[in-house]
Design a protein around this motif. Structure first.
Motif, PDB file in Angstrom:
ATOM      1  N   LEU A   5       4.970 -32.274  -6.779  1.00  0.00           N
ATOM      2  CA  LEU A   5       3.677 -31.504  -7.538  1.00  0.00           C
ATOM      3  C   LEU A   5       3.304 -29.976  -7.408  1.00  0.00           C
ATOM      4  O   LEU A   5       3.165 -29.332  -7.843  1.00  0.00           O
ATOM      5  CB  LEU A   5       2.921 -32.337  -6.617  1.00  0.00           C
ATOM      6  N   ALA A   6       3.714 -29.244  -6.307  1.00  0.00           N
ATOM      7  CA  ALA A   6       3.070 -27.561  -6.381  1.00  0.00           C
ATOM      8  C   ALA A   6       3.379 -27.005  -7.528  1.00  0.00           C
ATOM      9  O   ALA A   6       3.113 -26.080  -7.958  1.00  0.00           O
ATOM     10  CB  ALA A   6       3.611 -27.132  -4.739  1.00  0.00           C
ATOM     11  N   GLU A   7       5.247 -27.326  -7.660  1.00  0.00           N
ATOM     12  CA  GLU A   7       5.762 -26.564  -8.836  1.00  0.00           C
ATOM     13  C   GLU A   7       5.236 -26.842 -10.137  1.00  0.00           C
ATOM     14  O   GLU A   7       5.219 -26.090 -11.124  1.00  0.00           O
ATOM     15  CB  GLU A   7       7.465 -26.638  -8.876  1.00  0.00           C
ATOM     16  N   ARG A   8       4.537 -28.683  -9.939  1.00  0.00           N
ATOM     17  CA  ARG A   8       4.144 -28.954 -11.726  1.00  0.00           C
ATOM     18  C   ARG A   8       2.703 -27.660 -11.334  1.00  0.00           C
ATOM     19  O   ARG A   8       2.957 -27.436 -13.169  1.00  0.00           O
ATOM     20  CB  ARG A   8       4.189 -30.240 -11.541  1.00  0.00           C
ATOM     21  N   ASP A   9       1.530 -27.920 -10.386  1.00  0.00           N
ATOM     22  CA  ASP A   9       1.281 -27.387 -10.814  1.00  0.00           C
ATOM     23  C   ASP A   9       0.716 -26.100 -10.571  1.00  0.00           C
ATOM     24  O   ASP A   9      -0.141 -25.341 -11.100  1.00  0.00           O
ATOM     25  CB  ASP A   9       0.304 -28.373 -10.322  1.00  0.00           C
ATOM     26  N   GLY A  10       1.408 -24.810 -10.402  1.00  0.00           N
ATOM     27  CA  GLY A  10       1.356 -24.263  -9.654  1.00  0.00           C
ATOM     28  C   GLY A  10       0.524 -23.917  -8.204  1.00  0.00           C
ATOM     29  O   GLY A  10      -0.240 -22.851  -8.124  1.00  0.00           O
ATOM     30  N   SER A  11       0.466 -24.795  -8.002  1.00  0.00           N
ATOM     31  CA  SER A  11      -0.750 -24.609  -7.113  1.00  0.00           C
ATOM     32  C   SER A  11      -0.280 -25.518  -5.837  1.00  0.00           C
ATOM     33  O   SER A  11       0.354 -26.821  -5.353  1.00  0.00           O
ATOM     34  CB  SER A  11      -1.932 -24.852  -6.750  1.00  0.00           C
ATOM     35  N   SER A  12      -0.631 -25.577  -4.370  1.00  0.00           N
ATOM     36  CA  SER A  12      -0.842 -25.906  -3.291  1.00  0.00           C
ATOM     37  C   SER A  12      -1.383 -27.158  -2.946  1.00  0.00           C
ATOM     38  O   SER A  12      -2.294 -27.462  -4.000  1.00  0.00           O
ATOM     39  CB  SER A  12      -0.314 -25.302  -1.758  1.00  0.00           C
ATOM     40  N   VAL A  13      -0.681 -28.476  -2.686  1.00  0.00           N
ATOM     41  CA  VAL A  13      -1.422 -29.435  -2.807  1.00  0.00           C
ATOM     42  C   VAL A  13      -2.105 -30.391  -1.371  1.00  0.00           C
ATOM     43  O   VAL A  13      -1.867 -29.776  -0.463  1.00  0.00           O
ATOM     44  CB  VAL A  13       0.189 -31.140  -2.597  1.00  0.00           C
ATOM     45  N   ARG A  40      -5.933 -33.721  -9.960  1.00  0.00           N
ATOM     46  CA  ARG A  40      -4.621 -34.780  -9.902  1.00  0.00           C
ATOM     47  C   ARG A  40      -4.191 -35.503  -9.035  1.00  0.00           C
ATOM     48  O   ARG A  40      -2.903 -35.040  -8.449  1.00  0.00           O
ATOM     49  CB  ARG A  40      -4.003 -33.740 -10.303  1.00  0.00           C
ATOM     50  N   ALA A  41      -4.604 -36.270  -8.984  1.00  0.00           N
ATOM     51  CA  ALA A  41      -4.250 -36.807  -7.961  1.00  0.00           C
ATOM     52  C   ALA A  41      -3.564 -38.548  -8.288  1.00  0.00           C
ATOM     53  O   ALA A  41      -3.445 -38.153  -9.031  1.00  0.00           O
ATOM     54  CB  ALA A  41      -5.326 -37.506  -7.158  1.00  0.00           C
ATOM     55  N   GLU A  42      -2.793 -38.598  -6.876  1.00  0.00           N
ATOM     56  CA  GLU A  42      -0.958 -39.331  -7.126  1.00  0.00           C
ATOM     57  C   GLU A  42      -0.822 -39.534  -6.023  1.00  0.00           C
ATOM     58  O   GLU A  42      -0.965 -39.485  -4.773  1.00  0.00           O
ATOM     59  CB  GLU A  42      -0.030 -38.558  -7.575  1.00  0.00           C
ATOM     60  N   THR A  43      -0.603 -40.919  -5.985  1.00  0.00           N
ATOM     61  CA  THR A  43       0.177 -41.648  -4.555  1.00  0.00           C
ATOM     62  C   THR A  43       1.615 -40.932  -5.119  1.00  0.00           C
ATOM     63  O   THR A  43       2.575 -40.444  -5.403  1.00  0.00           O
ATOM     64  CB  THR A  43       0.213 -42.898  -5.004  1.00  0.00           C
ATOM     65  N   TRP A  44       2.626 -41.480  -3.443  1.00  0.00           N
ATOM     66  CA  TRP A  44       3.682 -40.846  -3.061  1.00  0.00           C
ATOM     67  C   TRP A  44       5.229 -41.356  -3.333  1.00  0.00           C
ATOM     68  O   TRP A  44       5.642 -41.195  -3.998  1.00  0.00           O
ATOM     69  CB  TRP A  44       3.680 -40.685  -1.470  1.00  0.00           C
ATOM     70  N   GLN A  45       4.974 -42.677  -4.303  1.00  0.00           N
ATOM     71  CA  GLN A  45       5.392 -42.903  -5.506  1.00  0.00           C
ATOM     72  C   GLN A  45       7.402 -43.106  -3.915  1.00  0.00           C
ATOM     73  O   GLN A  45       8.275 -42.705  -4.735  1.00  0.00           O
ATOM     74  CB  GLN A  45       6.163 -42.067  -5.973  1.00  0.00           C
ATOM     75  N   LEU A  46       6.884 -43.938  -3.385  1.00  0.00           N
ATOM     76  CA  LEU A  46       8.031 -43.605  -1.817  1.00  0.00           C
ATOM     77  C   LEU A  46       8.567 -44.962  -1.353  1.00  0.00           C
ATOM     78  O   LEU A  46       9.184 -44.784  -0.978  1.00  0.00           O
ATOM     79  CB  LEU A  46       8.282 -42.498  -1.236  1.00  0.00           C
ATOM     80  N   GLY A  47       7.725 -45.817  -1.872  1.00  0.00           N
ATOM     81  CA  GLY A  47       7.521 -47.196  -1.872  1.00  0.00           C
ATOM     82  C   GLY A  47       6.806 -47.772  -0.541  1.00  0.00           C
ATOM     83  O   GLY A  47       5.642 -46.898  -0.353  1.00  0.00           O
ATOM     84  N   MET A  48       7.220 -48.509   0.349  1.00  0.00           N
ATOM     85  CA  MET A  48       6.618 -49.580   1.407  1.00  0.00           C
ATOM     86  C   MET A  48       6.894 -48.451   2.346  1.00  0.00           C
ATOM     87  O   MET A  48       8.080 -47.348   2.208  1.00  0.00           O
ATOM     88  CB  MET A  48       7.387 -50.220   1.943  1.00  0.00           C
ATOM     89  N   ASN A  49       5.960 -47.740   3.120  1.00  0.00           N
ATOM     90  CA  ASN A  49       5.963 -46.914   3.709  1.00  0.00           C
ATOM     91  C   ASN A  49       6.529 -47.858   5.750  1.00  0.00           C
ATOM     92  O   ASN A  49       5.802 -48.314   5.983  1.00  0.00           O
ATOM     93  CB  ASN A  49       4.234 -46.378   4.795  1.00  0.00           C
ATOM     94  N   ARG A  50       7.850 -47.687   5.539  1.00  0.00           N
ATOM     95  CA  ARG A  50       8.636 -47.573   6.728  1.00  0.00           C
ATOM     96  C   ARG A  50       8.814 -47.100   7.612  1.00  0.00           C
ATOM     97  O   ARG A  50       9.917 -46.964   8.642  1.00  0.00           O
ATOM     98  CB  ARG A  50      10.193 -48.427   6.085  1.00  0.00           C
TER      99      ARG A  50
END
Length: 243
Positions: free
Chosen positions: A101-109, A72-82
């Protein structure tokens, strides 16, 4: 305690970054067949963090590849890394994303960070060890002073911080400390953007250190890097990564 001082790569090495990046694009186009050997994933959450001045688009190809394997791989969705303006003064925005993400999947990320994104991944692991399963850094100069890179002026411009600010130095010192979770540092022998020795701490307990040929720019798009990451997450990583 202050960060380790190392010089940046030479101007010649920096000038070689563009042709090496073009070579990486060719490599990504013609050598994708090696990815057939990638082991399937186990469905765990994976978050991929981009480098400075880039955003989700730069790491979406890797996230897509890992998703196809079953993570269940995702990008960070925080915009440009400044830098700090993006993740928050205490990395609270990044921690919130990892927590969700951890709460959604019940698993560490699992955190995979490219360049500056890797420094941020290590900070997140220090500040939220129960949230993070492991950290993989790709050409991330967490082990030295910011001036060990040829990108420190870009960081200053985008973040509004001075690299000699005590708060910046303190974050690097924190990132350099041994992690409380498994960690892997991938570094490039031919890096023209950051001093290769800034990308790992040789005596960090339990740290897996793996070298790859090629430059800094777009190194995270190399098929050999993708394959290694897939093998690493599946517990099948070889001792060395091919060039």
């Amino acid at each position: 305690m202050t960060p380790v001082r190392l010089p940046p790569p030479s101007k010649l090495a920096l000038a070689a970054e563009l042709p090496r990046a073009l070579g990486t694009l060719v490599d990504a186009a013609v050598n994708r067949s090696v990815l057939r050997a990638a082991p399937k994933g186990d469905g765990r959450p994976v978050l991929v963090l981009p480098g400075v001045a880039t955003g989700d688009g730069s790491v979406r190809p890797m996230a897509h590849f890992l998703s196809k394997l079953g993570y269940r791989a995702e990008t960070w969705q925080l915009g440009m890394n400044r830098g700090t303006p993006t993740i928050g003064a205490e990395a609270e925005h990044l921690i919130a994303r990892v927590t969700a993400l951890a709460e959604r999947d019940g698993s560490s990320v699992t955190l995979i960070g490219v360049s500056l994104g890797g420094i941020m991944a290590r900070l997140a692991a220090h500040r939220g060890p129960s949230l993070v399963r492991e950290v993989v850094t790709i050409c991330s100069p967490y082990a030295a002073d910011a001036r060990a890179t040829n990108a420190w002026r870009t960081y200053q411009l985008l973040s509004g911080e001075r690299v000699d600010d005590p708060a910046v130095a303190a974050r690097l010192v924190e990132a350099r400390r041994p992690l409380p979770v498994p960690a892997t540092a991938i570094w490039s022998r031919n890096d023209g953007m950051v001093n290769p020795a800034a990308c790992f701490v040789a005596d960090e307990p339990g740290l897996r250190i793996v070298a790859v040929d090629g430059g800094h720019l777009l190194v995270h798009l190399r098929p050999s890097v993708w394959l290694f990451v897939a093998q690493l997450l599946a517990g099948e990583a070889p001792a060395a990564l091919p060039g």
